[in-house]
Write a protein that holds these residues in place. Structure first.
Motif, PDB file in Angstrom:
ATOM      1  N   PHE A   1       0.621  -1.093   0.135  1.00 34.27           N
ATOM      2  CA  PHE A   1      -0.054  -0.025  -0.017  1.00 34.27           C
ATOM      3  C   PHE A   1       0.834   1.236   0.085  1.00 34.27           C
ATOM      4  O   PHE A   1       1.739   1.283   0.846  1.00 34.27           O
ATOM      5  CB  PHE A   1      -0.879   0.170   1.146  1.00 34.27           C
ATOM      6  N   VAL A   2       0.561   2.120  -0.999  1.00 38.90           N
ATOM      7  CA  VAL A   2       1.452   3.328  -1.068  1.00 38.90           C
ATOM      8  C   VAL A   2       0.547   4.545  -1.065  1.00 38.90           C
ATOM      9  O   VAL A   2      -0.303   4.634  -1.768  1.00 38.90           O
ATOM     10  CB  VAL A   2       2.115   3.401  -2.509  1.00 38.90           C
ATOM     11  N   GLY A   3       0.873   5.437  -0.143  1.00 42.22           N
ATOM     12  CA  GLY A   3       0.038   6.643  -0.173  1.00 42.22           C
ATOM     13  C   GLY A   3       0.467   7.434   0.984  1.00 42.22           C
ATOM     14  O   GLY A   3       1.284   7.338   1.925  1.00 42.22           O
TER      15      GLY A   3
ATOM     16  N   ALA B   1       5.526  13.017  -0.693  1.00 39.68           N
ATOM     17  CA  ALA B   1       5.195  11.654  -0.033  1.00 39.68           C
ATOM     18  C   ALA B   1       4.236  12.241   1.083  1.00 39.68           C
ATOM     19  O   ALA B   1       3.642  11.136   1.352  1.00 39.68           O
ATOM     20  CB  ALA B   1       6.496  11.380   0.629  1.00 39.68           C
ATOM     21  N   TYR B   2       3.869  13.099   1.359  1.00 43.19           N
ATOM     22  CA  TYR B   2       2.885  13.444   2.164  1.00 43.19           C
ATOM     23  C   TYR B   2       1.627  13.940   1.760  1.00 43.19           C
ATOM     24  O   TYR B   2       0.634  14.496   2.305  1.00 43.19           O
ATOM     25  CB  TYR B   2       3.486  14.821   2.998  1.00 43.19           C
ATOM     26  N   GLY B   3       1.511  13.719   0.297  1.00 45.73           N
ATOM     27  CA  GLY B   3       0.187  13.963  -0.321  1.00 45.73           C
ATOM     28  C   GLY B   3       0.518  15.164  -1.220  1.00 45.73           C
ATOM     29  O   GLY B   3       1.449  15.583  -1.278  1.00 45.73           O
ATOM     30  N   GLY B   4      -0.713  15.723  -1.641  1.00 49.04           N
ATOM     31  CA  GLY B   4      -0.603  16.844  -2.479  1.00 49.04           C
ATOM     32  C   GLY B   4      -0.213  18.117  -1.723  1.00 49.04           C
ATOM     33  O   GLY B   4      -0.808  18.405  -0.338  1.00 49.04           O
TER      34      GLY B   4
ATOM     35  N   GLU C   1      -5.039   6.819  -1.757  1.00 47.21           N
ATOM     36  CA  GLU C   1      -4.767   8.241  -2.084  1.00 47.21           C
ATOM     37  C   GLU C   1      -5.595   9.063  -0.848  1.00 47.21           C
ATOM     38  O   GLU C   1      -6.280   8.410   0.107  1.00 47.21           O
ATOM     39  CB  GLU C   1      -5.781   8.759  -3.157  1.00 47.21           C
ATOM     40  N   GLY C   2      -5.169  10.265  -0.621  1.00 46.40           N
ATOM     41  CA  GLY C   2      -5.833  11.127   0.284  1.00 46.40           C
ATOM     42  C   GLY C   2      -7.173  11.225   0.066  1.00 46.40           C
ATOM     43  O   GLY C   2      -7.747  10.931  -0.661  1.00 46.40           O
TER      44      GLY C   2
END
Ligand code: ATP
Ligand code: MG
Length: 785
Positions: free
Chosen positions: A360-362, A610-613, A498-499
């Protein structure tokens, strides 16, 4: 200075002789002597009546005792004139006298006259050519050596060093040292006969040195024996104690081995492991029970017995149950839940099918780790989590070889032992944070672990036999794929998480987080009122994240406040938009943070980390200079290059945008990307850079309602970028109403309809389409210095 007749004006012509048996008396030396020979006693008596001087000379033949006749030929010819200090008559006959050496002299003849042994004397011929420096050097050498000997505790007599250090007279020093050395009569006599201070001192030094060496060796031998005594004694005592304790505890060695043999038969080991355990038990039998080796062997056998050989928990393959559990724990995440349900269905039809390895990547806080836990729960398997963050040493994965003291199996075997079954769900957390250094590359070991073809025979250095990991369900989690090597990625099924959107977060809060917070604060069954606006306020102004970790923490905090109210006897509070501040303090993120003024040189970009958008502002400013480009804000190489490319594009199209092309020579351009010290890189800021650059050169402000992302080439074409959903979510979090994306990313949007209803997405193919929209009417305010 003269050697020989110091302390005497003149050498007397003749003096009574006292032969000494095993001592050579030097000038300055004080010695007691016992005399029983009549002739000598007579000589002493005559001396006592006279000038109290006598001549002491050593006898060559030491075996002769004084009562026997000493022939005059047995005496050396050089001796010492001494003065008699005291005479004591002994009751049993004979005399005890105390003499002190005064000067050296040579006897030319010794004969018996009137029953007295008399020596005819002459002064010694003395070598007066002394090198004062040499003497001084020798004196110093002697003193330093004496000091050293005292420091190391090998002194010749208690006050040796103190007395010596006060002496300056070379003669005295030599005599003093000699009197303390263990010399034979010959050696002493030889020294007595030396004619110069210089030679005497250097000989004395050499003899002292020898003495020091010998006593050093002696000391060493003494210490060694003492040490070996201590060590073996200590070991002996410890052993005895250990034995006593064991007896007390009823732990007999033989019994222990018997027990192990029984276990060997009852535990369903794999064949290779059984053979190894058997071998080690028989080694243990032959080893001294208290030895180091036995401890190592026992530890190893403990580990082998503790592993869950043959223990596989049965899977719960009821698909409805699994669906329920997954829904119970997590909101959304449809793709992942489907994948799990697929897996369970396959298992149901084919029991021995291969076990997938999921990754799991996100962004943080999006439920990757906790999903792993739900999967274990859905399947009814045991669960264990290994965090690889910061692991640099390969042996953390593969274990230490048993030869190490304190060796242990690696983390995987430890996980299996803790999980207690051969088929647990093992979460390999933070796979992207694994390191590497001189102790080896742990990710190489992970390659074997995470390869379903290879992990059947996983080899742990400590176990020393292969161990079957193929029944384990491995679930890896990572924030970013970038640092995970390609071969490792290939082995896993990558699932991106995803976020969440604002709406999703509200749902998650309402359906999950509040329940959990109530449970963990002891408020189960209580009706906690947290209005939807209040949740939105938490999401919008108290947190800024892709996941829900902060939100969960805040809700937990609110519930703790509620718990306190109850304990203090008040009513349950209602959490509403207008009283949140009272409980949580002022909001951390205010809308004013967001740039909603249209300004020259400031453009909203969208980045994916790596911390999202994240929304980042790119700032450009012109100042007089020589046409330099200055870049700041921790930009990576790719980002620097895209700034260069954007500037070149602007220069090439100066006419088109009505830019005074002199500006490129007379001004420096500074581009800055704020937002802390976060390193930023990637090409996707191309069109944002260009917009900011053109804005400063044309004095046209940029519309702050827009945010954009897209790579730019030198022809002005806009290329595709990654992380569309995260970027759109970031724009929404920052109150942006229009997002500009590359036309080539249009396909990414078909799954995202639910997040697009309140934002305008514009697709562009060429830079001009961007500029047309964001660059506003020129403002004549002069911004250039
Ligand atoms: N979709 C969701 N439904 C319910 N709870 C969720 C959801 N997503 C996340 N959570 C909750 O948010 C918290 C944080 O999740 P978790 O620790 O799994 O994050 P993560 O993705 O592993 O983050 P990181 O990358 O930082 O390790 C957990 O308590 C989890 O239950
Ligand atoms: Mg996690």
């Amino acid at each position: 200075m003269e050697i020989g007749n110091k302390g005497l004006e003149k050498i007397p012509k003749s003096l009574p002789v006292i032969p000494t048996i095993d001592v050579v008396v030097f000038p300055h030396m004080i010695v007691p002597l016992l005399v029983i020979d009549d002739r000598i006693i007579k000589g002493i008596e005559s001396a006592a009546e006279n000038n109290k001087l006598i001549f002491l000379v050593a006898s060559k033949n030491q075996t002769e005792n004084q009562s026997g006749a000493i022939s005059t030929t047995d005496l050396y010819d050089i001796g010492t004139i001494a003065t008699i200090m005291r005479i004591v008559q002994l009751p049993e006959g004979g005399l005890k006298i105390l003499v002190q050496g005064v000067a050296k002299a040579r006897a030319t003849e010794i004969s018996a006259e009137d029953q007295i042994l008399i020596a005819h004397l002459e002064a010694l011929d003395i070598n007066k050519e002394n090198d004062e420096q040499q003497i001084e050097a020798n004196i110093r050498n002697i003193k330093t050596l004496a000091e050293k000997m005292t420091e190391s505790g090998q002194t010749l007599s208690p006050d040796f060093n103190i007395l010596l250090s006060k002496m300056t007279d070379p003669d005295k020093i030599a005599d003093f040292v000699v009197s303390h050395l263990n010399l034979t009569v010959e050696q002493s006599q030889r020294l007595l006969e030396i004619k110069s201070h210089q030679d005497l001192l250097s000989d004395v030094y050499i003899l002292l040195r020898k003495e020091a060496d010998v006593s050093e060796v002696q000391e060493k031998i003494r210490n060694n024996t003492r040490e070996s005594m201590n060590k073996s004694q200590k070991e002996y005592y410890l052993r005895e104690q250990l034995r006593a304790i064991k007896k007390e505890l009823g732990e007999d060695d033989a019994e222990e081995v018997e027990e192990m043999k029984e276990k060997l038969n009852s535990i369903p080991f794999q064949e290779e492991a059984r053979a190894e355990v058997k071998r080690q038990i028989s080694r243990l039998e032959k080893t001294a029970p208290d030895s180091m080796e036995a401890t190592v062997l026992r530890n190893y056998l403990d580990w082998m017995f503790a592993l869950p050989w043959g223990n596989e928990t049965p899977d719960n393959l009821d698909i409805n149950h699994a669906r329920e559990v997954l829904e119970e724990d997590h909101f959304g995440l449809k793709e992942i839940k489907d994948r799990i349900l697929d897996f369970i269905s396959v298992r149901k039809l084919k029991q021995d099918g291969f076990t997938p390895i999921l990754c799991f990547v996100g962004p943080p806080g999006t439920g990757k780790t906790s999903l792993g836990q739900s999967i274990a729960r859905a399947l009814g398997r045991r669960y264990h989590r290994i965090s690889l963050g910061g692991v640099k040493d390969e042996s953390e994965i593969r274990g230490h070889r048993r030869t190490y003291v304190g060796a242990m199996p690696g983390r995987l075997i430890q996980a299996i032992r803790k999980a207690g079954s051969l088929n647990p769900v093992i979460i390999i957390d933070e796979l992207d944070k694994i390191g590497a250094d001189f102790r080896g590359d742990p990710s190489a070991a992970m390659l074997e672990v995470l390869d379903p073809q290879q992990n059947k025979g996983f080899y742990d250095n400590y176990l020393g036999v292969s161990f079957d990991l193929s029944h384990v369900i491995f679930i890896a989690t990572a924030n970013s794929l970038e640092t995970i090597s390609q071969p490792l990625r290939d082995r896993m099924e990558i699932i991106s998480v995803e976020g969440y959107t604002q709406e999703e977060k509200i749902e998650i809060a309402k359906k999950y987080l509040i329940q959990r917070a109530k449970y963990s604060t002891g408020l189960e069954g209580k009706d906690i009122k947290l209005s939807e606006e209040a949740i939105a306020e938490l999401i919008g102004h108290h947190t800024r994240e892709s996941g829900v970790r902060q939100l969960e923490r805040l809700i937990h905090k609110l519930c703790s406040k509620a718990a306190r109210e109850i304990v203090e006897g008040h009513d349950l509070p209602e959490f509403k938009l207008d009283n949140i501040i009272k409980f949580l303090g002022p909001p951390k993120f205010i809308d004013e943070d967001i740039n909603n003024h249209d300004e020259i040189g400031i453009c909203n970009g969208l980045a994916w980390t790596a911390y999202g958008g994240e929304m980042i502002k790119i700032e450009a400013v012109l100042m007089s200079g020589k046409g330099k480009l200055i870049l700041t804000g921790q930009l990576g190489d790719v980002m620097k290059e895209s700034a260069q490319a954007a500037l070149s594009y602007a220069r090439a199209h100066a006419d088109e945008f009505e830019i005074d092309s002199n500006l490129f020579q007379t001004h420096d351009l500074h581009i800055h990307v704020p937002a802390g010290g976060i390193p930023k890189d990637g090409p996707s800021a191309g069109i944002t850079m260009l917009s900011a650059i053109l804005s400063v050169f044309t004095y046209r402000p940029i519309n702050a309602k827009f945010a954009m992302t897209g790579e730019l080439d030198l022809q002005g074409r806009v290329m595709a970028i990654g992380g569309v959903k995260e970027k759109i979510l970031a724009a929404k979090r920052n109150g942006i109403s229009h997002v500009i994306l590359p036309e080539k990313n249009k396909n990414d949007l078909h799954l995202l309809s639910e997040i697009l209803h309140d934002i305008d997405v514009i697709f562009v193919d060429h830079a001009n389409e961007v500029l047309k929209r964001v660059l506003m009417k020129p403002c004549r305010k002069k911004v250039h210095a």
